[in-house]
Scaffold this active site. Structure first.
Site, mmCIF file in Angstrom:
data_model
loop_
_atom_site.group_PDB
_atom_site.id
_atom_site.type_symbol
_atom_site.label_atom_id
_atom_site.label_comp_id
_atom_site.label_asym_id
_atom_site.label_seq_id
_atom_site.Cartn_x
_atom_site.Cartn_y
_atom_site.Cartn_z
ATOM 1 N N HIS A 227 -1.701 1.307 -4.157
ATOM 2 C CA HIS A 227 -1.779 3.206 -4.484
ATOM 3 C C HIS A 227 -0.271 4.004 -5.615
ATOM 4 O O HIS A 227 -0.317 4.580 -5.084
ATOM 5 C CB HIS A 227 -2.118 3.626 -3.001
ATOM 6 C CG HIS A 227 -3.203 2.932 -2.148
ATOM 7 N ND1 HIS A 227 -2.610 2.911 -0.946
ATOM 8 C CD2 HIS A 227 -4.052 2.534 -2.172
ATOM 9 C CE1 HIS A 227 -3.547 2.441 -0.521
ATOM 10 N NE2 HIS A 227 -4.846 2.507 -1.109
ATOM 11 N N GLN B 167 0.413 -1.068 -0.191
ATOM 12 C CA GLN B 167 -0.187 -0.208 0.048
ATOM 13 C C GLN B 167 1.334 1.461 -0.258
ATOM 14 O O GLN B 167 0.431 2.789 0.228
ATOM 15 C CB GLN B 167 -1.249 0.539 1.100
ATOM 16 C CG GLN B 167 -1.851 -1.114 1.468
ATOM 17 C CD GLN B 167 -2.267 -1.326 2.152
ATOM 18 O OE1 GLN B 167 -3.343 -0.863 3.007
ATOM 19 N NE2 GLN B 167 -2.190 -2.310 4.064
ATOM 20 N N ASN C 31 3.161 -6.258 13.299
ATOM 21 C CA ASN C 31 3.405 -5.798 13.582
ATOM 22 C C ASN C 31 3.850 -5.287 15.178
ATOM 23 O O ASN C 31 3.105 -5.669 15.893
ATOM 24 C CB ASN C 31 2.142 -5.197 13.475
ATOM 25 C CG ASN C 31 1.245 -3.758 13.140
ATOM 26 O OD1 ASN C 31 1.573 -3.042 13.955
ATOM 27 N ND2 ASN C 31 0.901 -3.411 12.270
ATOM 28 N N CYS D 154 -1.211 6.755 -17.331
ATOM 29 C CA CYS D 154 -2.012 6.387 -18.090
ATOM 30 C C CYS D 154 -3.231 6.183 -17.436
ATOM 31 O O CYS D 154 -3.696 5.431 -17.291
ATOM 32 C CB CYS D 154 -1.568 6.410 -19.366
ATOM 33 S SG CYS D 154 -3.676 6.733 -20.976
ATOM 34 N N THR E 172 0.985 -3.725 8.835
ATOM 35 C CA THR E 172 -1.044 -2.816 8.257
ATOM 36 C C THR E 172 -1.811 -3.229 9.234
ATOM 37 O O THR E 172 -1.991 -4.503 9.345
ATOM 38 C CB THR E 172 -0.934 -3.711 6.456
ATOM 39 O OG1 THR E 172 -2.312 -2.554 6.480
ATOM 40 C CG2 THR E 172 -1.348 -4.873 6.857
HETATM 41 ZN ZN ZN Z 1 -2.678 5.256 -22.262
#
Ligand code: ZN
Length: 259
Positions: free
Chosen positions: A130, A112, A225, A138, A200
């Site tokens: 992300h 992430q 964690n 694009c 996470t």
């Molecule tokens: Zn494109």
């Protein structure tokens, strides 16, 4: 390191060794160990500076040229974040994940984080939910380019492949997760029989759904964690320590077992 952590490291190494397809789901906690401030939590940027503008992507779509002009001219809302991102280097947790891939026990990283630190550490099989702050994308065909190699001779820039509008690869508020990244996550999760949850709390969808799916399919979950998370109640092995401390020990143990 306390005895229960040592036991958990043994358990994690054994579980990873005994699994067919291990995937790591990585969150902001790993980047935080490299000094990158997080958004959520008591010290989070949103807590200190206020909630983000959830209409980010709407604004981009309404006027991409204006958005690009602002991006180029305006200082960031979070200068301390930009500074930290520009100077951050991978930590021992990143390198341990790279070592696991080299050992053939880790098949894929779903991250992430947008900071490019997995790539710098040398990991190869990575899906960035992300996006990646060093790339452009694009919005039509999801082609991606390194930011510094893309010619910025018009605003907004257009895709040389399909003519679509190009934006930063980092996913904005209100922007859908890029289709190719989401499909890859779904495919990786489908194959996964052991998911490593690294830094996470997986409270944000779609990432939140992946561990539960692995669990429902009879797979195992390993949490790395320093803090308890909403997932803790479902995990099979808990490493209650920073990834930079715990993961290198797991790698050592995996290598010891195979020697
Ligand atoms: Zn494109």
């Amino acid at each position: 390191m306390p005895a229960d952590i040592a036991q958990a490291i043994d358990d994690a190494a054994r579980t990873i060794r005994g699994s067919h397809y291990v995937v790591a789901l990585v969150g902001a906690g790993l980047s935080a160990e490299s000094g990158i401030p997080t958004f959520r939590g008591p010290e989070g940027l949103w807590t200190k500076h206020g909630e983000p503008d959830l209409r980010d992507y709407d604004r981009f779509q309404e006027d991409p040229a204006k958005w690009w002009e602002m991006r180029i001219s305006r200082a960031s809302q979070f200068p301390e974040l930009v500074e930290a991102l520009n100077t951050a280097i991978p930590n021992e947790g990143h390198f341990a994940l790279k070592d696991m891939e080299d050992e053939g026990v880790l098949r894929h990283i779903i991250t992430q984080n947008i900071d490019n630190l997995h790539q710098i550490a040398g990991s190869r099989a990575i899906t960035e939910i992300h996006g990646n702050r060093t790339k452009l994308r694009c919005i039509e065909c999801s082609s991606r380019w390194p930011m510094d190699e893309f010619p910025m001779d018009e605003l907004p820039p257009h895709c040389p492949e399909c003519g679509g509008i190009v934006k930063g690869d980092t996913v904005m508020f209100g922007e859908p997760i890029p289709r190719d990244a989401l499909n890859e996550c779904i495919e990786q999760t489908r194959q996964c029989d052991c998911m490593l949850l690294v830094g996470t709390s997986a409270v944000v969808y779609p990432a939140a759904g992946f561990p539960m799916e692995v669990k429902q399919m009879g797979g195992t979950l390993i949490e790395v964690n320093p803090n308890e998370t909403p997932l803790t109640q479902y995990v099979d092995v808990v490493l209650r320590a920073p990834a930079g401390e715990a993961l290198p020990r797991v790698v050592e143990r995996i290598r010891g077992d195979s020697a």
